[in-house]
Write an enzyme that holds these catalytic residues in place. Structure first.
Site, PDB file in Angstrom:
ATOM      1  N   CYS A  39       0.878  -1.179   0.000  1.00  0.00           N
ATOM      2  CA  CYS A  39       0.000   0.000   0.000  1.00  0.00           C
ATOM      3  C   CYS A  39       0.910   1.222   0.000  1.00  0.00           C
ATOM      4  O   CYS A  39       1.120   1.859   1.028  1.00  0.00           O
ATOM      5  CB  CYS A  39      -0.931  -0.013   1.205  1.00  0.00           C
ATOM      6  N   ALA A  40       1.454   1.559  -1.150  1.00  0.00           N
ATOM      7  CA  ALA A  40       2.660   2.379  -1.224  1.00  0.00           C
ATOM      8  C   ALA A  40       2.434   3.882  -1.215  1.00  0.00           C
ATOM      9  O   ALA A  40       3.321   4.630  -0.799  1.00  0.00           O
ATOM     10  CB  ALA A  40       3.457   2.004  -2.474  1.00  0.00           C
TER      11      ALA A  40
ATOM     12  N   GLY B 250       4.559   7.145  -1.303  1.00  0.00           N
ATOM     13  CA  GLY B 250       5.871   6.656  -1.733  1.00  0.00           C
ATOM     14  C   GLY B 250       7.033   6.940  -0.817  1.00  0.00           C
ATOM     15  O   GLY B 250       8.173   6.612  -1.164  1.00  0.00           O
ATOM     16  N   GLY B 251       6.790   7.523   0.352  1.00  0.00           N
ATOM     17  CA  GLY B 251       7.902   7.827   1.251  1.00  0.00           C
ATOM     18  C   GLY B 251       8.657   6.587   1.687  1.00  0.00           C
ATOM     19  O   GLY B 251       9.892   6.544   1.629  1.00  0.00           O
ATOM     20  N   LYS B 252       7.940   5.569   2.132  1.00  0.00           N
ATOM     21  CA  LYS B 252       8.591   4.335   2.574  1.00  0.00           C
ATOM     22  C   LYS B 252       9.149   3.565   1.376  1.00  0.00           C
ATOM     23  O   LYS B 252      10.214   2.945   1.473  1.00  0.00           O
ATOM     24  CB  LYS B 252       7.610   3.470   3.367  1.00  0.00           C
TER      25      LYS B 252
ATOM     26  N   ASP C 254      -4.965  -3.856  -6.490  1.00  0.00           N
ATOM     27  CA  ASP C 254      -5.586  -4.042  -5.187  1.00  0.00           C
ATOM     28  C   ASP C 254      -4.830  -5.151  -4.469  1.00  0.00           C
ATOM     29  O   ASP C 254      -4.902  -6.321  -4.849  1.00  0.00           O
ATOM     30  CB  ASP C 254      -7.055  -4.415  -5.372  1.00  0.00           C
TER      31      ASP C 254
ATOM     32  N   ASP D 292       2.013  -1.412   5.093  1.00  0.00           N
ATOM     33  CA  ASP D 292       1.565  -0.245   5.861  1.00  0.00           C
ATOM     34  C   ASP D 292       0.065  -0.126   5.582  1.00  0.00           C
ATOM     35  O   ASP D 292      -0.356   0.544   4.644  1.00  0.00           O
ATOM     36  CB  ASP D 292       2.328   1.000   5.416  1.00  0.00           C
TER      37      ASP D 292
ATOM     38  N   CYS E  53      -0.877   3.462  11.407  1.00  0.00           N
ATOM     39  CA  CYS E  53      -0.792   4.744  12.116  1.00  0.00           C
ATOM     40  C   CYS E  53      -1.995   4.904  13.048  1.00  0.00           C
ATOM     41  O   CYS E  53      -2.585   5.973  13.158  1.00  0.00           O
ATOM     42  CB  CYS E  53      -0.694   5.918  11.148  1.00  0.00           C
TER      43      CYS E  53
END
Length: 344
Positions: free
Chosen positions: A46-47, A50-52, A97, A216, A266
């Protein structure tokens, strides 16, 4: 060019685009905890935005392959743009998905079994015509006329019920395609249509093909601040946890034996955190919690019946937004897959 994750007003203004970016401390810890080796094959399920994803590519010195998935084209474009800004060549971002990684291969297996069943029925039918004993013929026909896909395990029933509830109560998470196995060919065709991955994604997302997986997961975001109003109801939180379990099915399915999985959210809701870790450990004995190389937060919540034992809780990280570190609320668990998982 390397990119630092730091806090600076110039970054917000876009002045240091491609040179630095804003990222919360727990997000940095999640990527560092996965710690992929250069040359590895990594999946970020679940990108967006794109930070991670890009941090994982940097940890690997931009070698190997990082596959980044998201459900929406806009977020996938964000990932591609961020990787391009940083000059990263190892990132491939695709619209897909992530719940369907498990569903796609399960349905393909069912189709294969269904076709084999039809072939067996035809073979037996011809044998029966040649048979002399009418009693034997009738017994064989009765055996062959039963439904092929009408049995579900307890976990499959829970998975189906949770998925259907999410489709009703959380409309932006279209998860109704994770239904139970179909009992007729028409129903099965509909399921395959809903669960089908884009061809490019399907070719890259094979079972047991990734050394590292980052999940994530979409969550209730109860750890984010500032938050002046929160209208989540308990049934909806439970439905979100069911959606996350659908994602965990996919994560375990595509992870190689010996590979590592990071599950993070989170939120501070234990139903989406410790309870999902308990689910993984109970459903897949091949999955084991392991120590994280970078631990800056406290341990998880202890409840051996519903959540974690003291030993298990010591292996996960729970960032509390009320702690002196002054971070968002965040949860991180790291697993290793000891051996292949059976069909689930």
């Amino acid at each position: 060019m390397s990119c630092m994750s730091v806090c600076c007003p110039l970054i917000i203004a876009g002045v240091l685009r491609g040179r630095a970016m804003l990222q919360a401390l727990p997000c940095i810890v999640a990527a560092q905890a996965l710690d992929p080796e250069p040359g590895s094959r990594v999946l970020d399920m679940c990108a967006g935005p794109g930070g991670k994803t890009t941090m994982l590519a940097q940890i690997m010195s931009d070698s190997g392959q990082v596959i980044a998935l998201d459900r929406t084209q806009a977020k996938v474009q964000d990932v591609r743009q961020l990787a391009a800004d940083m000059g990263l060549k190892s990132v491939t971002a695709l619209v897909a998905d992530a719940t369907q990684l498990y569903q796609q291969h399960r349905l393909q297996a069912q189709q294969s079994d269904h076709c084999k069943g039809q072939q067996q029925q035809q073979h037996h039918h011809h044998m029966l015509i040649a048979a002399a004993a009418s009693t034997s013929r009738l017994q064989h026909k009765q055996q062959l006329s039963g439904p092929q896909h009408d049995r579900e395990s307890r976990f499959q029933r829970e998975h189906r019920k949770g998925a259907l509830a999410i489709g009703t109560a959380v409309t932006h998470l279209d998860h109704t395609s994770a239904a139970a196995p179909a009992s007729s060919s028409n129903e099965q065709d509909n399921l395959v249509s809903k669960a089908s991955l884009p061809s490019e994604a399907a070719a890259l997302l094979q079972p047991a093909s990734f050394d590292y997986v980052l999940l994530d997961a979409p969550c209730s975001a109860l750890g984010l601040r500032p938050r002046l109003l929160m209208d989540w109801k308990l049934p909806t939180l439970q439905m979100l946890a069911a959606y996350q379990r659908a994602l965990l099915h996919s994560a375990v399915h595509v992870l190689k034996p010996g590979g590592h999985l990071i599950y993070c959210t989170c939120t501070i809701n234990p139903g989406e955190n410790e309870e999902n870790v308990r689910y993984v450990l109970d459903k897949w004995p091949q999955m084991r919690l392991v120590e994280q190389p970078l631990k800056l937060a406290g341990s998880g919540l202890v409840d051996p019946e519903r959540w974690l034992t003291p030993a298990e809780a010591a292996l996960v990280q729970r960032f509390d937004p009320c702690d002196p570190e002054d971070t968002i609320g965040f949860f991180i668990a790291k697993f290793v897959k000891l051996k292949p998982t059976v069909k689930s």
